[in-house]
Motif scaffolding. Structure first.
Motif, mmCIF file in Angstrom:
data_model
loop_
_atom_site.group_PDB
_atom_site.id
_atom_site.type_symbol
_atom_site.label_atom_id
_atom_site.label_comp_id
_atom_site.label_asym_id
_atom_site.label_seq_id
_atom_site.Cartn_x
_atom_site.Cartn_y
_atom_site.Cartn_z
ATOM 1 N N UNK A 261 0.829 -1.213 0.000
ATOM 2 C CA UNK A 261 0.000 0.000 0.000
ATOM 3 C C UNK A 261 0.861 1.260 0.000
ATOM 4 N N UNK A 262 1.956 1.206 0.792
ATOM 5 C CA UNK A 262 2.798 2.413 0.915
ATOM 6 C C UNK A 262 3.521 2.750 -0.385
ATOM 7 N N UNK A 263 3.697 1.724 -1.235
ATOM 8 C CA UNK A 263 4.383 1.935 -2.501
ATOM 9 C C UNK A 263 3.375 2.328 -3.578
ATOM 10 N N UNK A 264 3.281 3.613 -3.878
ATOM 11 C CA UNK A 264 2.280 4.094 -4.847
ATOM 12 C C UNK A 264 2.479 3.501 -6.242
ATOM 13 N N UNK A 265 3.677 2.999 -6.481
ATOM 14 C CA UNK A 265 3.991 2.477 -7.816
ATOM 15 C C UNK A 265 3.921 0.955 -7.835
ATOM 16 N N UNK A 266 3.051 0.389 -6.975
ATOM 17 C CA UNK A 266 3.041 -1.078 -6.886
ATOM 18 C C UNK A 266 2.769 -1.735 -8.242
ATOM 19 N N UNK A 267 3.345 -2.927 -8.405
ATOM 20 C CA UNK A 267 3.233 -3.631 -9.689
ATOM 21 C C UNK A 267 1.931 -4.429 -9.751
ATOM 22 N N UNK A 268 1.632 -4.945 -10.941
ATOM 23 C CA UNK A 268 0.471 -5.798 -11.122
ATOM 24 C C UNK A 268 0.586 -7.025 -10.226
ATOM 25 N N UNK A 269 1.823 -7.536 -10.110
ATOM 26 C CA UNK A 269 2.078 -8.695 -9.252
ATOM 27 C C UNK A 269 1.755 -8.368 -7.790
ATOM 28 N N UNK A 270 2.227 -7.193 -7.331
ATOM 29 C CA UNK A 270 1.922 -6.751 -5.959
ATOM 30 C C UNK A 270 0.409 -6.689 -5.737
ATOM 31 N N UNK A 271 -0.274 -6.121 -6.737
ATOM 32 C CA UNK A 271 -1.719 -5.928 -6.621
ATOM 33 C C UNK A 271 -2.432 -7.276 -6.488
ATOM 34 N N UNK A 272 -1.968 -8.258 -7.307
ATOM 35 C CA UNK A 272 -2.545 -9.606 -7.221
ATOM 36 C C UNK A 272 -2.323 -10.200 -5.829
ATOM 37 N N UNK A 273 -1.134 -9.968 -5.316
ATOM 38 C CA UNK A 273 -0.786 -10.487 -3.989
ATOM 39 C C UNK A 273 -1.701 -9.862 -2.925
ATOM 40 N N UNK A 274 -1.908 -8.562 -3.074
ATOM 41 C CA UNK A 274 -2.780 -7.854 -2.123
ATOM 42 C C UNK A 274 -4.192 -8.432 -2.177
ATOM 43 N N UNK A 275 -4.682 -8.658 -3.390
ATOM 44 C CA UNK A 275 -6.046 -9.184 -3.523
ATOM 45 C C UNK A 275 -6.155 -10.571 -2.896
ATOM 46 N N UNK A 276 -5.098 -11.368 -3.035
ATOM 47 C CA UNK A 276 -5.121 -12.684 -2.377
ATOM 48 C C UNK A 276 -5.243 -12.538 -0.865
ATOM 49 N N UNK A 277 -4.521 -11.524 -0.342
ATOM 50 C CA UNK A 277 -4.604 -11.299 1.107
ATOM 51 C C UNK A 277 -5.979 -10.756 1.504
ATOM 52 N N UNK A 278 -6.558 -9.911 0.638
ATOM 53 C CA UNK A 278 -7.917 -9.426 0.916
ATOM 54 C C UNK A 278 -8.869 -10.607 0.988
ATOM 55 N N UNK A 279 -8.656 -11.567 0.063
ATOM 56 C CA UNK A 279 -9.541 -12.732 0.055
ATOM 57 C C UNK A 279 -9.294 -13.618 1.275
ATOM 58 N N UNK A 280 -8.018 -13.787 1.600
ATOM 59 C CA UNK A 280 -7.674 -14.608 2.768
ATOM 60 C C UNK A 280 -8.358 -14.084 4.030
ATOM 61 N N UNK A 281 -8.392 -12.755 4.176
ATOM 62 C CA UNK A 281 -8.985 -12.165 5.380
ATOM 63 C C UNK A 281 -10.420 -11.678 5.149
ATOM 64 N N UNK A 282 -11.021 -12.187 4.108
ATOM 65 C CA UNK A 282 -12.441 -11.953 3.811
ATOM 66 C C UNK A 282 -12.797 -10.476 3.625
ATOM 67 N N UNK A 283 -11.842 -9.688 3.173
ATOM 68 C CA UNK A 283 -12.116 -8.268 2.907
ATOM 69 C C UNK A 283 -13.186 -8.095 1.849
ATOM 70 N N UNK A 284 -13.138 -8.956 0.820
ATOM 71 C CA UNK A 284 -14.109 -8.851 -0.278
ATOM 72 C C UNK A 284 -15.501 -9.278 0.195
ATOM 73 N N UNK A 285 -15.569 -10.453 0.814
ATOM 74 C CA UNK A 285 -16.898 -10.955 1.194
ATOM 75 C C UNK A 285 -17.494 -10.123 2.329
ATOM 76 N N UNK A 286 -16.648 -9.588 3.190
ATOM 77 C CA UNK A 286 -17.163 -8.727 4.260
ATOM 78 C C UNK A 286 -17.888 -7.514 3.672
ATOM 79 N N UNK A 287 -17.255 -6.891 2.680
ATOM 80 C CA UNK A 287 -17.868 -5.701 2.063
ATOM 81 C C UNK A 287 -19.167 -6.086 1.354
#
Lengths: 326, 326
Positions: A261-287
């Protein structure tokens, strides 16, 4: 125009056409450039949900004398004004798949055309001669600007709480949905009980709408979205999928997310990794669950209305809000 | 606070203090930063002419129940909002001797705080419950934004006519003076004849005010002005002293003036040369004459009012407008 296929859009086609015509006729500028800049945004495939809500709420209260069409343009102008100013604030490149107005005409013109649209919204509200509508419109403008400022101040703040976030989306988005529904009731001279019910419908619908809007930024692709996915995060806007996941994550995963998040220039790979973590912690389904809760509340607000075509359409809009992907 | 010494300022001291207090109390933001940014401009030595006009016009119509103080903040907030947005548009460095807000807090915050102030102005107007006031305020906002856009579009246009220029200053400045005087009459429930007279007073006063404002940019020094002299020209804004001189100049002198104007980086020496040409072609005295004409018209508008303390002060403000140097 970009529309979800869905039965209810067909049922409101006539009104949507009336809205388009009124949006063109009411712009009322002495200057061609104002029409051009405002038109660039206004006629770029917006869903017209807000003006539609005014019209449907007036109709469900038994009103269809025509003033509701005129009034409906006020909320769309107000919405367009905040988008024009937002795009300056956010420094985004695209909106609805087109370059943002300020990237074409520059910040100065864009600021002033936004001001003009705010003024038109006020004038249209004043033109109804109804104090209730005028008061609601002024309150909306005030709340929205504060919500936008609050959001801006919280950019990049990894400690933003769910409550803080909810207050921001209520102010910057939901009050406009609420005001649209409420003024629809007021133009119809509806009894207070109905005005309150529709106001509640709009507020809950608006909250759900923004929750899903923020979710879409994570789960949609660039083409569907009309702008780059992950834009919110690149702009430092922390929204509920991330806020929730950050709260639930293990210290190790939280560190990992914060680094991306702190890296404004994050890569597509970083973004995919973040989304996996969002899914792991139910960020998507919670919303999704939270949005479903608000939609449920919105629909319950309509319980005082007898079955009608307009009630059906309002219910369908509520359902659509949950499943839309743009 | 920067005030011209002059008897009438002493006579309105009490009201000026009430305006200051009301401007602080009415700001009404949830967010400290909004108060800070808005306050940076609002409490930087503005002359409070516009709110004062509301109060005096209410009083000359026999009203002093207190609502005029509250209402007077609306025009000052509206004025402050346009200044905040103007400074983004113009890219100026200083305003009233202080760095402009956007140079301290950046464009995004400044755009949004301006929006907030516009919204406050609308809310305060709505709070009076008087349709006339609400309509006038909405019209002012609309006219002003169009005037600003018109001015921006004409930047650097050496062919701008006196008529074009007059329309711009009427829209961007005079309608606010007019609206202040008119709403002062409306809050007092004055008869239509008085409302119309005060509206005319404000319009003519406002035109003269802007004529002199534009003149001061040529004849005042940087210290008195609180910003660099010749700023308008550096920003490409052609005002009446230049428009008139260009029209009257010989082809040779016109060429010479155009060369200076086209060079945004003109030297102090160039600027002196330009002023000499303005004087040669009576650009300065022509503007003074035009301003005196509008002040005369403004004062004549007051003829329907019987002699009173408030009439005297309004007359004194009209005279002051001609002789002020900041």
């Amino acid at each position: 125009m970009k529309r979800l296929s869905g039965q209810f859009w067909d049922r409101v086609q006539d009104d949507l056409e009336k809205i388009e015509t009124a949006l063109k006729n009411n712009l009322n500028s002495h200057l061609d450039l104002v029409s051009e800049v405002a038109g660039h945004l206004l006629f770029s495939g917006g869903k017209r949900l807000r003006p539609l809500l005014i019209i449907l709420c007036a109709r469900i209260c038994g009103y269809n004398k025509g003033d509701e069409i005129n009034l409906s343009t006020a909320v769309e102008y107000l919405h367009a004004a905040t988008l024009l100013h937002d795009d300056i604030v956010d420094g985004a490149a695209l909106r609805r798949g087109k370059p943002v107005a300020n990237s074409i005409w520059g910040n100065p013109i864009t600021v002033l055309v936004g001001d003009f649209l705010l003024a038109r919204a006020s004038s249209i509200a004043a033109g109804t001669g109804k104090m209730g509508i005028i008061r609601v419109m002024a309150e909306i403008m005030e709340e929205m600007s504060q919500g936008e400022i609050d959001q801006l101040l919280r950019k990049g703040d990894l400690k933003i709480s769910e409550n803080d976030y909810m207050r921001v989306i209520e102010q910057k988005t939901a009050v406009l949905f609420q005001g649209a529904c409420q003024t629809g009731a007021i133009i119809a001279d509806a009894e207070k009980k109905k005005e309150k019910a529709l106001s509640g419908f709009g507020l809950n619908l608006g909250i759900a709408f923004q929750l899903i809007d923020d979710l879409i930024d994570y789960i949609s692709d660039t083409k569907t979205l009309g702008k780059e996915a992950g834009t919110d995060l690149k702009e430092g806007k922390l929204t509920l999928p991330v806020i929730h996941a950050l709260k639930k994550a293990s210290p190790f995963d939280r560190d990992c997310m914060e680094k991306i998040i702190r890296n404004n220039e994050f890569s597509f790979h970083d973004f995919r990794e973040l989304i996996e973590l969002l899914e792991k912690y139910k960020g998507i389904s919670y919303v999704k669950d939270r949005a479903a809760f608000y939609i449920q509340s919105a629909k319950e607000s309509l319980s005082i209305f007898a079955p009608s075509e307009y009630k059906e359409i309002l219910m369908a809009i509520a359902d659509y809000t949950l499943v839309r992907n743009t």
